[in-house]
Design an enzyme around this catalytic site. Structure first.
Site, PDB file in Angstrom:
ATOM      1  N   ALA A 169       0.845  -1.190   0.000  1.00 55.98           N
ATOM      2  CA  ALA A 169       0.000   0.000   0.000  1.00 55.98           C
ATOM      3  C   ALA A 169       0.887   1.249   0.000  1.00 55.98           C
ATOM      4  O   ALA A 169       2.100   1.161  -0.165  1.00 55.98           O
ATOM      5  CB  ALA A 169      -0.922  -0.016   1.219  1.00 55.98           C
ATOM      6  N   SER A 170       0.279   2.388   0.212  1.00 53.30           N
ATOM      7  CA  SER A 170       1.030   3.637   0.110  1.00 53.30           C
ATOM      8  C   SER A 170       2.085   3.787   1.198  1.00 53.30           C
ATOM      9  O   SER A 170       3.162   4.323   0.961  1.00 53.30           O
ATOM     10  CB  SER A 170       0.065   4.827   0.171  1.00 53.30           C
ATOM     11  OG  SER A 170      -0.708   4.767   1.356  1.00 53.30           O
ATOM     12  N   LEU A 171       1.782   3.296   2.404  1.00 49.75           N
ATOM     13  CA  LEU A 171       2.669   3.505   3.537  1.00 49.75           C
ATOM     14  C   LEU A 171       3.464   2.270   3.925  1.00 49.75           C
ATOM     15  O   LEU A 171       4.497   2.393   4.604  1.00 49.75           O
ATOM     16  CB  LEU A 171       1.870   3.970   4.764  1.00 49.75           C
ATOM     17  CG  LEU A 171       0.935   5.167   4.577  1.00 49.75           C
ATOM     18  CD1 LEU A 171       0.281   5.531   5.901  1.00 49.75           C
ATOM     19  CD2 LEU A 171       1.677   6.356   4.000  1.00 49.75           C
ATOM     20  N   ALA A 172       3.007   1.099   3.535  1.00 48.87           N
ATOM     21  CA  ALA A 172       3.643  -0.131   4.021  1.00 48.87           C
ATOM     22  C   ALA A 172       3.311  -1.290   3.087  1.00 48.87           C
ATOM     23  O   ALA A 172       2.505  -1.158   2.162  1.00 48.87           O
ATOM     24  CB  ALA A 172       3.154  -0.445   5.438  1.00 48.87           C
ATOM     25  N   GLN A 173       3.961  -2.434   3.351  1.00 44.01           N
ATOM     26  CA  GLN A 173       3.646  -3.666   2.631  1.00 44.01           C
ATOM     27  C   GLN A 173       3.501  -4.795   3.639  1.00 44.01           C
ATOM     28  O   GLN A 173       3.978  -4.698   4.778  1.00 44.01           O
ATOM     29  CB  GLN A 173       4.723  -3.980   1.600  1.00 44.01           C
ATOM     30  CG  GLN A 173       6.105  -4.211   2.156  1.00 44.01           C
ATOM     31  CD  GLN A 173       7.151  -4.214   1.038  1.00 44.01           C
ATOM     32  OE1 GLN A 173       7.142  -3.374   0.140  1.00 44.01           O
ATOM     33  NE2 GLN A 173       8.085  -5.168   1.104  1.00 44.01           N
ATOM     34  N   VAL A 174       2.838  -5.871   3.215  1.00 37.60           N
ATOM     35  CA  VAL A 174       2.509  -6.956   4.139  1.00 37.60           C
ATOM     36  C   VAL A 174       3.161  -8.256   3.681  1.00 37.60           C
ATOM     37  O   VAL A 174       3.063  -8.636   2.514  1.00 37.60           O
ATOM     38  CB  VAL A 174       0.985  -7.140   4.243  1.00 37.60           C
ATOM     39  CG1 VAL A 174       0.644  -8.298   5.181  1.00 37.60           C
ATOM     40  CG2 VAL A 174       0.327  -5.854   4.740  1.00 37.60           C
ATOM     41  N   ASP A 325     -11.102   4.733   5.900  1.00 39.78           N
ATOM     42  CA  ASP A 325     -10.467   4.274   4.659  1.00 39.78           C
ATOM     43  C   ASP A 325     -10.980   2.887   4.260  1.00 39.78           C
ATOM     44  O   ASP A 325     -10.199   1.959   4.045  1.00 39.78           O
ATOM     45  CB  ASP A 325      -8.949   4.240   4.845  1.00 39.78           C
ATOM     46  CG  ASP A 325      -8.200   4.340   3.525  1.00 39.78           C
ATOM     47  OD1 ASP A 325      -8.826   4.667   2.505  1.00 39.78           O
ATOM     48  OD2 ASP A 325      -6.980   4.083   3.506  1.00 39.78           O
TER      49      ASP A 325
END
Length: 538
Positions: A169-174, A325
């Site tokens: 995503a815009s701020l992080a990844q999983v 969101d």
């Protein structure tokens, strides 16, 4: 030719102003950095990001002026060229968001929800690319976060760790991992550039928007930059996100026990979580807008739509603590795991809420005014719509426009007493775009005027509308009936809370009886309308 030369000079001015102003922000960010490695990274990456932003803004601006020059307003040729320019502009903006990442993607995601304000081309391009297909941090960057936050590598901390993220995503990844105790977990890792370049990015985007507004006064997205500036720092604190998820479920248990079982959030592994790294229970499910997968799970999309609407109506009108969101990538659906998950052999859905970084608190007055406004919208009460729109900040002059943005309907449809007056048909799309184009400057003024908390409610409203459209192939009558029921109940409950005399409480009780009768009548009419449509389809 003189006009085109003027716009060439203008685009150069945009570029120069951005580079000069942005360079100041970059210099400040570098000067404030105490880490030599971070300072070096900033000195090499920030100027490039500034230059990209300036070039993109100049290119989009010039393309509009050059391509549309001399074409009469309203002509078929102008509309054709305008569509092509919109598409090119959207693609340029998308490319900038992907290359710069972080805050730029966040802004692009906001744009994807502004279908009442920006051209269709921008909405579609941004929505298709920026919700769950964001740039990915390298594994070296992931290692950097782990070492700083937990003092070790993923392989040391977990029994298994997949270096390839399942989502970004815009701020992080999983990433998917397995603990030494054998539990499968989802590990959310913040992108390193978010904190490195955030200050310079804020300043650059703000300067771009301000400069474009100065050159083209009708272009006013300053409110959007202000919103991102306030919300992103909260979203970057993953411990705050974890606390929000706990509070969200607690609110459902306290204030909405009748559906608490049907709303879930992943459990947090607090001992391995920090402000930049979040470890939580891994949950498998379908994205809330994926109706085909939802049906394969034995669930009905319309049931999911109704549950989604009720859950967020409860948050907005009763809890006053709202997940802001709820786009498709942030809400999963699975069959209810408990024994009560079936009725007459039919599976019941459960919503799994993800990404709890962006919540908004609604104070009592705002919450009740917003509930009263939606009650008025559903019941076609023009006086209530005006009264509560004014209380929320729209003013006497723009309350009609505010109602239109909330419902995506023109005023004559908003106050139409027909049961399906708020349902948006596929054929209404062109009308809505013309409506937005005609009142662009007034919409910009309204968004500048409204409190920031209401702007986030608009964003939440737009996200839910988009998801419900995918689930029901258009707006559902059930959606508005649920909103009317929950908002009305919230208003009644608030009046009972502040009622001091027995006479006043009796009056509220009578009002509640009449309201329930009205809602019952709406439910009967809704059933009859469904039966009629089914017979016509048969």
């Amino acid at each position: 030719m003189a006009a085109r030369s003027l716009w060439r000079a203008t685009t150069k001015l945009v570029l120069a102003a951005t580079v000069v102003g942005g360079a100041g922000a970059a210099a400040a960010a570098i000067a404030n950095s105490e880490d030599p490695a971070t300072a070096l990274k900033l000195s090499t990456t920030v100027p490039i990001r500034l230059f990209r932003g300036a070039i993109t803004a100049a290119a989009i601006t010039f393309d509009y002026e050059y391509s549309l020059w001399g074409l009469p307003e309203g002509s078929i040729e102008r509309e054709k060229i305008k569509h092509e320019v919109h598409t090119r502009g959207a693609q340029k903006l998308q490319e900038l968001c992907f290359k710069n990442g972080g805050i730029y993607i966040k802004l692009g995601q906001h744009v994807s929800q502004l279908e009442y304000l920006v051209p269709d081309e921008y909405v579609l391009v941004m929505r298709q690319s920026l919700l769950n297909k964001c740039p990915v941090s390298s594994y070296d960057q992931v290692l950097e976060v782990f070492r700083k936050e937990l003092g070790g590598t993923p392989d040391e901390i977990f029994d298994e760790f997949d270096p390839v993220p399942i989502a970004s995503a815009s701020l992080a990844q999983v990433h998917i991992a397995r603990t030494h105790e054998g539990q499968q977990v989802a590990v959310k890792v913040q992108h390193t550039h978010m904190t490195d370049t955030a200050a310079a990015d804020y300043a650059t985007v703000e300067l771009l928007v301000n400069t474009l507004h100065w050159l083209v006064p009708s272009f006013d997205y300053r409110w959007l930059v202000d919103e991102v500036r306030e919300s992103v720092p909260k979203e970057l604190d993953f411990l705050n996100e974890a606390k929000n998820s706990v509070k969200c479920l607690d609110n459902f248990r306290r204030f909405s026990p009748h559906i608490a079982e049907y709303v879930y959030a992943p459990r947090i592994h607090w001992n391995m979580s920090t402000s930049k790294l979040l470890v939580m229970e891994y949950i498998d499910g379908a994205q809330v807008s994926d109706s085909k997968t939802i049906q394969k799970l034995g669930l009905h999309p319309s049931d999911v739509s109704k549950l989604l609407t009720e859950a967020f109506a409860e948050m907005m009108f009763k809890h006053g603590f709202v997940h802001c969101d709820p786009h498709a990538a942030n809400v999963l659906v699975r069959p209810l795991p408990s024994a009560s998950g079936r009725i007459f052999g039919k599976k019941k859905p459960q919503l799994v809420l993800l990404d709890h970084g962006l919540y908004k608190d609604l104070d009592f007055s705002t919450r009740i005014n917003y509930a009263s406004l939606w009650k008025g919208l559903v019941f076609s009460d023009a006086n209530a719509i005006k009264e509560n729109s004014v209380k929320l900040g729209a003013g006497d002059d723009l309350y009609v426009l505010f109602a239109g943005i909330l419902t995506m309907r023109p005023w004559n449809k908003v106050v139409d007493p027909a049961l399906d007056h708020l349902v948006v048909q596929a054929t209404d799309r062109t009308e809505l775009q013309m409506y937005a184009s005609q009142y662009f400057s007034q919409i910009s003024e309204l968004l500048r005027r409204l409190p920031r908390v209401i702007l986030l409610m608009l964003k939440t409203n737009d996200c839910l509308r988009s998801v419900n459209k995918a689930l029901t192939d258009g707006s559902s009558l059930d959606t508005f009936f649920i909103i009317g029921r929950v908002s009305s109940k919230a208003v009644i409950e608030s009046r009972l809370m502040v009622s001091k005399s027995a006479v006043t409480r009796l009056g509220v009780w009578v009002e509640e009886v009449l309201l329930n009768a009205r809602l019952f009548g709406m439910q009967i009419a809704l059933w009859l309308l469904k039966i009629q449509k089914a017979l016509l389809a048969f």
